[in-house]
Design a protein around this motif. Structure first.
Motif, PDB file in Angstrom:
ATOM      1  N   GLU A   2     101.501  48.638  49.324  1.00  0.00           N
ATOM      2  CA  GLU A   2     102.197  49.917  49.516  1.00  0.00           C
ATOM      3  C   GLU A   2     101.458  50.799  50.517  1.00  0.00           C
ATOM      4  O   GLU A   2     102.088  51.471  51.331  1.00  0.00           O
ATOM      5  CB  GLU A   2     102.368  50.639  48.181  1.00  0.00           C
ATOM      6  CG  GLU A   2     103.337  49.952  47.239  1.00  0.00           C
ATOM      7  CD  GLU A   2     104.745  49.845  47.816  1.00  0.00           C
ATOM      8  OE1 GLU A   2     105.192  50.808  48.473  1.00  0.00           O
ATOM      9  OE2 GLU A   2     105.372  48.802  47.617  1.00  0.00           O
ATOM     10  N   LEU A   3     100.141  50.806  50.448  1.00  0.00           N
ATOM     11  CA  LEU A   3      99.346  51.593  51.387  1.00  0.00           C
ATOM     12  C   LEU A   3      99.564  51.087  52.813  1.00  0.00           C
ATOM     13  O   LEU A   3      99.780  51.877  53.742  1.00  0.00           O
ATOM     14  CB  LEU A   3      97.867  51.520  51.026  1.00  0.00           C
ATOM     15  CG  LEU A   3      96.895  52.158  52.009  1.00  0.00           C
ATOM     16  CD1 LEU A   3      97.176  53.641  52.166  1.00  0.00           C
ATOM     17  CD2 LEU A   3      95.467  51.929  51.554  1.00  0.00           C
ATOM     18  N   LYS A   4      99.531  49.791  52.991  1.00  0.00           N
ATOM     19  CA  LYS A   4      99.721  49.222  54.331  1.00  0.00           C
ATOM     20  C   LYS A   4     101.124  49.520  54.841  1.00  0.00           C
ATOM     21  O   LYS A   4     101.317  49.838  56.014  1.00  0.00           O
ATOM     22  CB  LYS A   4      99.467  47.711  54.289  1.00  0.00           C
ATOM     23  CG  LYS A   4      99.318  47.065  55.631  1.00  0.00           C
ATOM     24  CD  LYS A   4      98.135  47.569  56.414  1.00  0.00           C
ATOM     25  CE  LYS A   4      96.835  47.140  55.812  1.00  0.00           C
ATOM     26  NZ  LYS A   4      95.677  47.532  56.642  1.00  0.00           N
ATOM     27  N   ARG A   5     102.116  49.457  53.960  1.00  0.00           N
ATOM     28  CA  ARG A   5     103.495  49.775  54.354  1.00  0.00           C
ATOM     29  C   ARG A   5     103.603  51.237  54.786  1.00  0.00           C
ATOM     30  O   ARG A   5     104.246  51.551  55.781  1.00  0.00           O
ATOM     31  CB  ARG A   5     104.451  49.488  53.200  1.00  0.00           C
ATOM     32  CG  ARG A   5     105.903  49.787  53.536  1.00  0.00           C
ATOM     33  CD  ARG A   5     106.826  49.327  52.442  1.00  0.00           C
ATOM     34  NE  ARG A   5     106.688  47.882  52.369  1.00  0.00           N
ATOM     35  CZ  ARG A   5     106.693  47.168  51.241  1.00  0.00           C
ATOM     36  NH1 ARG A   5     106.849  47.747  50.091  1.00  0.00           N
ATOM     37  NH2 ARG A   5     106.547  45.877  51.257  1.00  0.00           N
ATOM     38  N   GLU A   6     102.950  52.112  54.042  1.00  0.00           N
ATOM     39  CA  GLU A   6     102.969  53.533  54.385  1.00  0.00           C
ATOM     40  C   GLU A   6     102.301  53.776  55.742  1.00  0.00           C
ATOM     41  O   GLU A   6     102.817  54.531  56.570  1.00  0.00           O
ATOM     42  CB  GLU A   6     102.275  54.339  53.290  1.00  0.00           C
ATOM     43  CG  GLU A   6     102.280  55.823  53.528  1.00  0.00           C
ATOM     44  CD  GLU A   6     103.639  56.470  53.404  1.00  0.00           C
ATOM     45  OE1 GLU A   6     103.808  57.567  53.948  1.00  0.00           O
ATOM     46  OE2 GLU A   6     104.539  55.878  52.766  1.00  0.00           O
ATOM     47  N   LEU A   7     101.157  53.134  55.961  1.00  0.00           N
ATOM     48  CA  LEU A   7     100.480  53.264  57.253  1.00  0.00           C
ATOM     49  C   LEU A   7     101.358  52.762  58.395  1.00  0.00           C
ATOM     50  O   LEU A   7     101.418  53.371  59.465  1.00  0.00           O
ATOM     51  CB  LEU A   7      99.153  52.505  57.233  1.00  0.00           C
ATOM     52  CG  LEU A   7      98.057  53.095  56.360  1.00  0.00           C
ATOM     53  CD1 LEU A   7      96.891  52.122  56.243  1.00  0.00           C
ATOM     54  CD2 LEU A   7      97.606  54.436  56.904  1.00  0.00           C
ATOM     55  N   MET A   8     102.046  51.653  58.156  1.00  0.00           N
ATOM     56  CA  MET A   8     102.930  51.090  59.174  1.00  0.00           C
ATOM     57  C   MET A   8     104.061  52.064  59.503  1.00  0.00           C
ATOM     58  O   MET A   8     104.363  52.303  60.681  1.00  0.00           O
ATOM     59  CB  MET A   8     103.502  49.756  58.702  1.00  0.00           C
ATOM     60  CG  MET A   8     104.431  49.100  59.706  1.00  0.00           C
ATOM     61  SD  MET A   8     105.215  47.604  59.058  1.00  0.00           S
ATOM     62  CE  MET A   8     106.351  48.301  57.869  1.00  0.00           C
ATOM     63  N   MET A   9     104.660  52.647  58.479  1.00  0.00           N
ATOM     64  CA  MET A   9     105.773  53.565  58.720  1.00  0.00           C
ATOM     65  C   MET A   9     105.310  54.853  59.396  1.00  0.00           C
ATOM     66  O   MET A   9     105.993  55.370  60.284  1.00  0.00           O
ATOM     67  CB  MET A   9     106.494  53.872  57.401  1.00  0.00           C
ATOM     68  CG  MET A   9     107.211  52.665  56.812  1.00  0.00           C
ATOM     69  SD  MET A   9     108.318  51.825  57.990  1.00  0.00           S
ATOM     70  CE  MET A   9     109.468  53.129  58.372  1.00  0.00           C
ATOM     71  N   LEU A  10     104.151  55.364  59.008  1.00  0.00           N
ATOM     72  CA  LEU A  10     103.615  56.547  59.675  1.00  0.00           C
ATOM     73  C   LEU A  10     103.343  56.259  61.149  1.00  0.00           C
ATOM     74  O   LEU A  10     103.647  57.077  62.019  1.00  0.00           O
ATOM     75  CB  LEU A  10     102.328  57.005  58.980  1.00  0.00           C
ATOM     76  CG  LEU A  10     102.491  57.624  57.601  1.00  0.00           C
ATOM     77  CD1 LEU A  10     101.130  57.812  56.941  1.00  0.00           C
ATOM     78  CD2 LEU A  10     103.238  58.944  57.689  1.00  0.00           C
ATOM     79  N   SER A  11     102.789  55.093  61.422  1.00  0.00           N
ATOM     80  CA  SER A  11     102.522  54.693  62.798  1.00  0.00           C
ATOM     81  C   SER A  11     103.819  54.534  63.585  1.00  0.00           C
ATOM     82  O   SER A  11     103.921  54.985  64.734  1.00  0.00           O
ATOM     83  CB  SER A  11     101.737  53.379  62.819  1.00  0.00           C
ATOM     84  OG  SER A  11     101.543  52.943  64.142  1.00  0.00           O
TER      85      SER A  11
END
Length: 55
Positions: A2-11
């Motif tokens: 979930e953290l990696k997905r959030e980072l991806m979407m923010l990027s």
């Protein structure tokens, strides 16, 4: 994951979906998902720490 997905979407929102940073996060998320799938299929318990959110 979930953290990696959030980072991806923010990027993606900041730099675009085709930026090298977003693609790197996407590839890292793919890797985590593949590892998770293999763990689930093998029946082993995952001892990965759960991360709740990005600050």
């Amino acid at each position: 994951m979930e953290l990696k997905r959030e980072l991806m979407m923010l990027s993606a929102n900041k730099h675009g979906f085709t930026s090298s940073e977003t693609i790197r996060y996407s590839q890292e998320l793919d890797h985590l998902m593949n590892v998770y799938r293999r763990v689930i299929q093998s029946g082993k318990k995952c001892s990965c720490p759960k991360v709740s959110s990005v600050n």
